[in-house]
Design an enzyme around this catalytic site. Structure first.
Site, PDB file in Angstrom:
ATOM      1  N   GLU A 150      12.687 -12.380 -26.813  1.00  0.00           N
ATOM      2  CA  GLU A 150      12.929 -13.743 -27.313  1.00  0.00           C
ATOM      3  C   GLU A 150      14.280 -13.768 -28.032  1.00  0.00           C
ATOM      4  O   GLU A 150      14.556 -12.874 -28.841  1.00  0.00           O
ATOM      5  CB  GLU A 150      11.816 -14.155 -28.288  1.00  0.00           C
ATOM      6  CG  GLU A 150      10.459 -14.342 -27.623  1.00  0.00           C
ATOM      7  CD  GLU A 150       9.320 -14.609 -28.615  1.00  0.00           C
ATOM      8  OE1 GLU A 150       8.364 -15.285 -28.243  1.00  0.00           O
ATOM      9  OE2 GLU A 150       9.381 -14.111 -29.764  1.00  0.00           O
ATOM     10  N   ASN A 188       4.340 -14.463 -30.862  1.00  0.00           N
ATOM     11  CA  ASN A 188       3.583 -14.151 -32.074  1.00  0.00           C
ATOM     12  C   ASN A 188       2.832 -15.353 -32.621  1.00  0.00           C
ATOM     13  O   ASN A 188       1.856 -15.199 -33.343  1.00  0.00           O
ATOM     14  CB  ASN A 188       4.487 -13.531 -33.137  1.00  0.00           C
ATOM     15  CG  ASN A 188       4.470 -12.029 -33.024  1.00  0.00           C
ATOM     16  OD1 ASN A 188       3.400 -11.418 -33.083  1.00  0.00           O
ATOM     17  ND2 ASN A 188       5.613 -11.431 -32.813  1.00  0.00           N
TER      18      ASN A 188
END
Ligand code: NAI
Length: 290
Positions: A150, A188
């Protein structure tokens, strides 16, 4: 961006160093803990022994890759790096202090990145005199094997830097996605309720850890069940991420941490790395199917 400086020689920093070294970058790996650097070097040697045995690399290639990494205990080695990636403890104040410190050493053109799992890149950048060169580059564990990365530009990040990093990340064989600077980013954030609900199921006595992991891996198609995965990530890291996402979402109960994990964290039962977590690895009791 030829030379990469990595701060933190733990699970993530070591893996990220390997990723860049394998693609011919020279890497300076820094840690305040000498033993962590020693362990990192030993683990890499073992990894390449296996890769050579599997004929993925020749002996010469393996040597060359390992020599691309310099293990340093003085940040002065970062004067020449083009990109710094920080992979230390998940704590905003400590990360900010490290960014401040490193900015005094690196060149004006060096890009500063954090591998944080959940913290605000804007807050990390705010500690810097040149916040426009700060960005998030979030690798997954183990970095040499996980394709996804990311990329997180902060509000201060200069226009075009995320695209530049995307090209670099593609050049080392990874699959980058650009995401906004929000708590937990994509993976996450989605993963928090996965862990949280698994722990609630355990606490309610619906099933034990073995049964839940077995159900998720055998029937749910996951490679690891939630408890195995939390033990693998480390409860020091995973608990802190949950705490930080919970706080960052203004205490939204969807992200509420659990006492079961908090107690493991407080006891130092971090999972595989400490020999004990939800499962006990020290006694050689590996996770088993129920
Ligand atoms: P780790 O605990 O394995 O390694 C951290 C290393 O940083 C240790 O070797 C420690 O000695 C060193 N360190 C601590 N403070 C330092 C300082 N001030 N200066 C230099 N070195 C310092 O932690 P891990 O798992 O590698 O995590 C690092 C970062 O990566 C965290 O921000 C974490 O949230 C993130 N992350 C972790 C993942 C995981 O699955 N473990 C996955 C993706 C990101």
């Amino acid at each position: 961006m030829k030379k990469i400086g990595i701060i933190g020689g733990g699970a993530m920093g070591s893996g990220i160093a390997q990723v860049f070294a394998q693609k011919g970058h020279s890497v300076a790996l820094y840690d305040t803990n000498q033993e962590a650097l020693y362990r990192s070097k030993q683990n890499l040697a073992k990894t390449f022994e296996k890769l050579v045995a599997k004929e993925k690399y020749t002996e010469d290639q393996a040597q060359e890759i390992q020599q691309n990494i310099e293990y340093v205990s003085d940040l002065a080695a970062f004067a020449e790096v083009d990109l710094m990636i920080e992979a230390i403890v998940e704590n905003l104040e400590i990360k900010q202090a490290v960014f401040k410190q490193v900015e005094e050493i690196v060149s004006d053109t060096c890009i500063l990145a954090s591998n944080t799992s959940s913290l605000s890149i804007a807050s990390i950048a705010s500690a810097c005199t040149k916040p426009e060169r700060v960005i998030g580059i979030h690798f997954f564990n183990p970095a040499p094997l996980m394709a996804l990365v990311e990329i997180i530009p902060a509000v201060q990040t200069q226009e075009g830097l995320a695209e530049e990093i995307k090209t670099l990340i593609q050049s080392v064989g990874k699959l980058p996605v650009i995401t906004k600077d929000t708590p937990g980013f994509i993976v996450n954030r989605v993963a928090r309720p996965f862990y949280g609900e698994a722990i609630r199921i355990l606490e309610e006595g619906v099933a034990d850890t073995e049964t839940i992991d077995f159900a998720m891996t055998s029937l749910g198609g996951f490679r690891m069940g939630p408890f195995e995965l939390m033990d693998f990530i480390g409860h020091d890291v995973n608990y802190r991420v949950t705490e930080s996402v919970f706080e960052a979402f203004f205490y939204d109960p969807r992200f509420k941490p659990s006492f079961s994990q908090k107690r493991l964290f407080e006891a130092g039962y971090y999972g595989r790395k400490s020999g004990r977590g939800f499962y006990n690895y020290a006694e050689g009791i590996e996770k088993k199917a129920p």
